[in-house]
Design a protein around this motif. Structure first.
Motif, PDB file in Angstrom:
ATOM      1  N   ALA A 242      66.132 -15.338 -16.501  1.00  0.00           N
ATOM      2  CA  ALA A 242      66.101 -14.399 -17.629  1.00  0.00           C
ATOM      3  C   ALA A 242      64.940 -14.745 -18.546  1.00  0.00           C
ATOM      4  O   ALA A 242      65.133 -15.302 -19.633  1.00  0.00           O
ATOM      5  CB  ALA A 242      67.418 -14.438 -18.391  1.00  0.00           C
ATOM      6  N   PRO A 243      63.713 -14.453 -18.139  1.00  0.00           N
ATOM      7  CA  PRO A 243      62.560 -14.823 -18.959  1.00  0.00           C
ATOM      8  C   PRO A 243      62.562 -14.097 -20.290  1.00  0.00           C
ATOM      9  O   PRO A 243      62.976 -12.937 -20.388  1.00  0.00           O
ATOM     10  CB  PRO A 243      61.364 -14.401 -18.095  1.00  0.00           C
ATOM     11  N   ARG A 244      62.103 -14.801 -21.329  1.00  0.00           N
ATOM     12  CA  ARG A 244      62.059 -14.214 -22.672  1.00  0.00           C
ATOM     13  C   ARG A 244      60.729 -13.529 -22.955  1.00  0.00           C
ATOM     14  O   ARG A 244      60.552 -12.958 -24.030  1.00  0.00           O
ATOM     15  CB  ARG A 244      62.300 -15.305 -23.711  1.00  0.00           C
ATOM     16  N   ALA A 245      59.800 -13.602 -22.019  1.00  0.00           N
ATOM     17  CA  ALA A 245      58.458 -13.048 -22.237  1.00  0.00           C
ATOM     18  C   ALA A 245      58.512 -11.527 -22.091  1.00  0.00           C
ATOM     19  O   ALA A 245      58.097 -10.953 -21.083  1.00  0.00           O
ATOM     20  CB  ALA A 245      57.469 -13.652 -21.247  1.00  0.00           C
ATOM     21  N   ARG A 246      59.024 -10.851 -23.118  1.00  0.00           N
ATOM     22  CA  ARG A 246      59.219  -9.406 -23.033  1.00  0.00           C
ATOM     23  C   ARG A 246      57.907  -8.651 -22.907  1.00  0.00           C
ATOM     24  O   ARG A 246      57.855  -7.560 -22.320  1.00  0.00           O
ATOM     25  CB  ARG A 246      59.995  -8.923 -24.270  1.00  0.00           C
ATOM     26  N   GLU A 247      56.821  -9.206 -23.445  1.00  0.00           N
ATOM     27  CA  GLU A 247      55.534  -8.519 -23.326  1.00  0.00           C
ATOM     28  C   GLU A 247      55.058  -8.483 -21.879  1.00  0.00           C
ATOM     29  O   GLU A 247      54.551  -7.470 -21.388  1.00  0.00           O
ATOM     30  CB  GLU A 247      54.482  -9.171 -24.238  1.00  0.00           C
ATOM     31  N   TRP A 248      55.256  -9.603 -21.161  1.00  0.00           N
ATOM     32  CA  TRP A 248      54.834  -9.644 -19.764  1.00  0.00           C
ATOM     33  C   TRP A 248      55.788  -8.858 -18.872  1.00  0.00           C
ATOM     34  O   TRP A 248      55.365  -8.228 -17.909  1.00  0.00           O
ATOM     35  CB  TRP A 248      54.727 -11.084 -19.288  1.00  0.00           C
ATOM     36  N   MET A 249      57.074  -8.863 -19.198  1.00  0.00           N
ATOM     37  CA  MET A 249      58.021  -8.078 -18.416  1.00  0.00           C
ATOM     38  C   MET A 249      57.751  -6.586 -18.587  1.00  0.00           C
ATOM     39  O   MET A 249      58.014  -5.788 -17.674  1.00  0.00           O
ATOM     40  CB  MET A 249      59.457  -8.404 -18.831  1.00  0.00           C
ATOM     41  N   THR A 250      57.188  -6.187 -19.726  1.00  0.00           N
ATOM     42  CA  THR A 250      56.786  -4.790 -19.904  1.00  0.00           C
ATOM     43  C   THR A 250      55.694  -4.424 -18.913  1.00  0.00           C
ATOM     44  O   THR A 250      55.717  -3.337 -18.310  1.00  0.00           O
ATOM     45  CB  THR A 250      56.301  -4.555 -21.344  1.00  0.00           C
ATOM     46  N   LEU A 251      54.742  -5.323 -18.724  1.00  0.00           N
ATOM     47  CA  LEU A 251      53.715  -5.080 -17.701  1.00  0.00           C
ATOM     48  C   LEU A 251      54.345  -5.030 -16.319  1.00  0.00           C
ATOM     49  O   LEU A 251      53.959  -4.223 -15.468  1.00  0.00           O
ATOM     50  CB  LEU A 251      52.643  -6.173 -17.745  1.00  0.00           C
ATOM     51  N   GLY A 252      55.314  -5.896 -16.075  1.00  0.00           N
ATOM     52  CA  GLY A 252      55.961  -5.935 -14.775  1.00  0.00           C
ATOM     53  C   GLY A 252      56.671  -4.644 -14.424  1.00  0.00           C
ATOM     54  O   GLY A 252      56.729  -4.249 -13.253  1.00  0.00           O
ATOM     55  N   GLN A 253      57.222  -3.958 -15.426  1.00  0.00           N
ATOM     56  CA  GLN A 253      57.893  -2.696 -15.162  1.00  0.00           C
ATOM     57  C   GLN A 253      56.928  -1.611 -14.687  1.00  0.00           C
ATOM     58  O   GLN A 253      57.348  -0.596 -14.111  1.00  0.00           O
ATOM     59  CB  GLN A 253      58.633  -2.217 -16.416  1.00  0.00           C
ATOM     60  N   ALA A 314      64.255  -0.294  -7.008  1.00  0.00           N
ATOM     61  CA  ALA A 314      65.562  -0.471  -7.637  1.00  0.00           C
ATOM     62  C   ALA A 314      65.673  -1.768  -8.420  1.00  0.00           C
ATOM     63  O   ALA A 314      66.563  -1.918  -9.249  1.00  0.00           O
ATOM     64  CB  ALA A 314      66.662  -0.421  -6.576  1.00  0.00           C
ATOM     65  N   ALA A 315      64.787  -2.712  -8.132  1.00  0.00           N
ATOM     66  CA  ALA A 315      64.917  -4.060  -8.696  1.00  0.00           C
ATOM     67  C   ALA A 315      64.006  -4.248  -9.901  1.00  0.00           C
ATOM     68  O   ALA A 315      62.942  -3.628 -10.009  1.00  0.00           O
ATOM     69  CB  ALA A 315      64.580  -5.100  -7.635  1.00  0.00           C
ATOM     70  N   PRO A 316      64.380  -5.139 -10.821  1.00  0.00           N
ATOM     71  CA  PRO A 316      63.508  -5.459 -11.948  1.00  0.00           C
ATOM     72  C   PRO A 316      62.363  -6.361 -11.498  1.00  0.00           C
ATOM     73  O   PRO A 316      62.438  -7.003 -10.445  1.00  0.00           O
ATOM     74  CB  PRO A 316      64.441  -6.206 -12.902  1.00  0.00           C
ATOM     75  N   PRO A 317      61.300  -6.448 -12.291  1.00  0.00           N
ATOM     76  CA  PRO A 317      60.241  -7.418 -11.996  1.00  0.00           C
ATOM     77  C   PRO A 317      60.739  -8.828 -12.281  1.00  0.00           C
ATOM     78  O   PRO A 317      61.686  -9.027 -13.035  1.00  0.00           O
ATOM     79  CB  PRO A 317      59.118  -7.016 -12.946  1.00  0.00           C
ATOM     80  N   GLN A 318      60.087  -9.809 -11.653  1.00  0.00           N
ATOM     81  CA  GLN A 318      60.459 -11.209 -11.838  1.00  0.00           C
ATOM     82  C   GLN A 318      59.223 -12.024 -12.195  1.00  0.00           C
ATOM     83  O   GLN A 318      58.158 -11.866 -11.598  1.00  0.00           O
ATOM     84  CB  GLN A 318      61.097 -11.789 -10.567  1.00  0.00           C
ATOM     85  N   LEU A 319      59.392 -12.915 -13.156  1.00  0.00           N
ATOM     86  CA  LEU A 319      58.338 -13.836 -13.536  1.00  0.00           C
ATOM     87  C   LEU A 319      58.313 -15.003 -12.551  1.00  0.00           C
ATOM     88  O   LEU A 319      59.362 -15.404 -12.045  1.00  0.00           O
ATOM     89  CB  LEU A 319      58.603 -14.358 -14.943  1.00  0.00           C
ATOM     90  N   PHE A 320      57.126 -15.548 -12.258  1.00  0.00           N
ATOM     91  CA  PHE A 320      57.051 -16.727 -11.404  1.00  0.00           C
ATOM     92  C   PHE A 320      55.914 -17.635 -11.857  1.00  0.00           C
ATOM     93  O   PHE A 320      54.982 -17.205 -12.527  1.00  0.00           O
ATOM     94  CB  PHE A 320      56.870 -16.336  -9.930  1.00  0.00           C
ATOM     95  N   PHE A 321      56.042 -18.920 -11.487  1.00  0.00           N
ATOM     96  CA  PHE A 321      55.043 -19.935 -11.808  1.00  0.00           C
ATOM     97  C   PHE A 321      54.631 -20.621 -10.515  1.00  0.00           C
ATOM     98  O   PHE A 321      55.473 -20.877  -9.644  1.00  0.00           O
ATOM     99  CB  PHE A 321      55.622 -20.987 -12.764  1.00  0.00           C
ATOM    100  N   ALA A 322      53.345 -20.959 -10.407  1.00  0.00           N
ATOM    101  CA  ALA A 322      52.852 -21.628  -9.200  1.00  0.00           C
ATOM    102  C   ALA A 322      51.579 -22.400  -9.537  1.00  0.00           C
ATOM    103  O   ALA A 322      50.953 -22.179 -10.579  1.00  0.00           O
ATOM    104  CB  ALA A 322      52.583 -20.617  -8.092  1.00  0.00           C
TER     105      ALA A 322
END
Length: 391
Positions: A242-253, A314-322
């Motif tokens: 549940a990432p809190r980075a709402r600005e980046w999740m907006t881009l993900g959508q 159907a799925a939400p975007p997901q944040l990832f680190f690498a």
């Protein structure tokens, strides 16, 4: 933090005074009004999000690559089904990827507080390992020879435990419940996993470890293990729930299925944690540790990139680190594992680790053992609070 009336009104569309007027509240039986209002709000919210999508794709996606100090890999990319098939065959389903996750349960009563931490490591080959630690917290039991003095010391100790400003709940309990488990997950990935790729749950350098959860010993050990995991192993992938980075999740959508973004390095986010007012869980670092942790951020942060992927409509975007050297392969592994759950779009291997961990170390088994111990001691209910005996 003080919330002024204007901020509340801007966020919720009504004055706080109107919200506090309970005569204007709907009765519990007004289901029709409830359905209509929720449907209207959800429909309006989704329409607003959809309206941002073309502008995000046209204007913001290209700027990820061209903005100042952007990492070389920054930008928007598309995976193919052939890419995912290759990852399935060559990495995921032959055991070359192992995922680690942990769980914690706590039993807190007057006689004793027991914290159980369990961590599991799994792969699709069926290999798995599990590790557990249990911490037993007892109040002061030392005797001075004076019964009244001992009793007063006990009451004072328990009074501090009930006061979040004094000690326990904000520091020692948080260290036991979160800091140690978070460290153990990354230590087991580093020291116990033999797979080529190591998959973790959450942020690779989370708040609990960058602050040591108030313990400088945990901070030192965390920096040591993270250096080994990130700088030496490098083939790592972390996906938070549940990432809190709402600005980046907006881009993900705004992503299409099987697209992913590489956004930025993790350095500034790490420094923000270190330089925040509550650094060190309730107090500032000493000058020595402030310098050490900042040096660690500048040493490790540039090697960690974060991005966002999406696997289905159907799925939400997901944040990832690498790691920066393997960020594209990490994105493909995350997507290949996530397409196995079309509605969630989240890595199934992490879900598998979580399920095994909760089954092995979850509330049911733990509580049964604890309740049996109280029964054997002749007090099955006396020290249990209301929630523990609620049906």
């Amino acid at each position: 933090m003080v919330v002024d009336d204007e901020s509340f009104a801007a966020a919720y569309g009504e004055e706080l005074s109107a919200t506090l007027n309970i005569d204007a509240w709907q009765t519990g039986g007004d289901l029709e009004g409830l359905y209509e209002r929720i449907e209207a709000e959800v429909t309006s919210g989704i329409a607003f999000e959809q309206a941002q999508r073309p502008t995000i794709r046209r204007e913001l996606f290209p700027r990820l690559r061209t903005r100042p100090n952007a990492p070389a890999a920054a930008g928007c990319y598309r995976a193919t089904l052939d890419d995912l098939r290759r990852v399935h065959r060559s990495l995921l389903f032959n055991g070359a990827v192992e995922a680690c996750d942990g769980t914690r349960v706590e039993h807190d009563t007057l006689p004793v507080t027991i914290t159980q931490i369990g961590v599991c490591l799994v792969s699709y080959q069926g290999d798995q390992g599990s590790w557990a630690q249990r911490l037993y917290r007892r109040d002061l039991r030392a005797s001075t020879g004076n019964a009244l003095d001992d009793l007063m010391a006990l009451l004072d100790n328990r009074g501090q435990r009930g006061n979040t400003d004094n000690d326990e709940r904000g520091k020692l309990s948080e260290l036991a419940r979160r800091g140690i488990m978070t460290y153990a997950e990354r230590a087991i990935l580093t020291k116990k996993s033999t797979a080529i790729w190591k998959m973790g749950h959450g942020d690779p350098t989370p708040y609990d470890l960058l602050t040591g959860s108030g313990s400088m010993q945990l901070l030192e050990k965390s920096m040591e293990i993270l250096r080994e995991l990130i700088l030496q192993h490098r083939k790592i992938l972390f996906v938070p729930s549940a990432p809190r980075a709402r600005e980046w999740m907006t881009l993900g959508q705004a992503l299409d299925p099987l697209e992913y973004l590489i956004i930025d390095s993790h350095t500034q986010k790490m420094l923000h944690v270190v330089e925040s007012k509550d650094g060190g869980r309730g107090g500032h670092y000493s000058k020595e540790y402030a310098r050490k942790v900042r040096d660690f951020c500048y040493e490790v942060g540039p090697h960690i990139l974060f991005g966002i992927y999406r696997t289905s409509s159907a799925a939400p975007p997901q944040l990832f680190f690498a790691h920066a050297d393997f960020v594209h392969e990490a994105a493909l592994i995350a997507m290949a594992d996530s397409v196995l759950q079309e509605h969630r779009g989240f890595p199934m291997l992490i879900d598998l680790a979580d399920t095994i961990c909760r089954t092995t170390f979850g509330n049911d088994i733990f509580n049964n053992v604890v309740q049996m111990a109280y029964a054997h001691a002749g007090e099955p209910f006396r020290f249990l609070n209301e929630r523990m005996t609620r049906a």
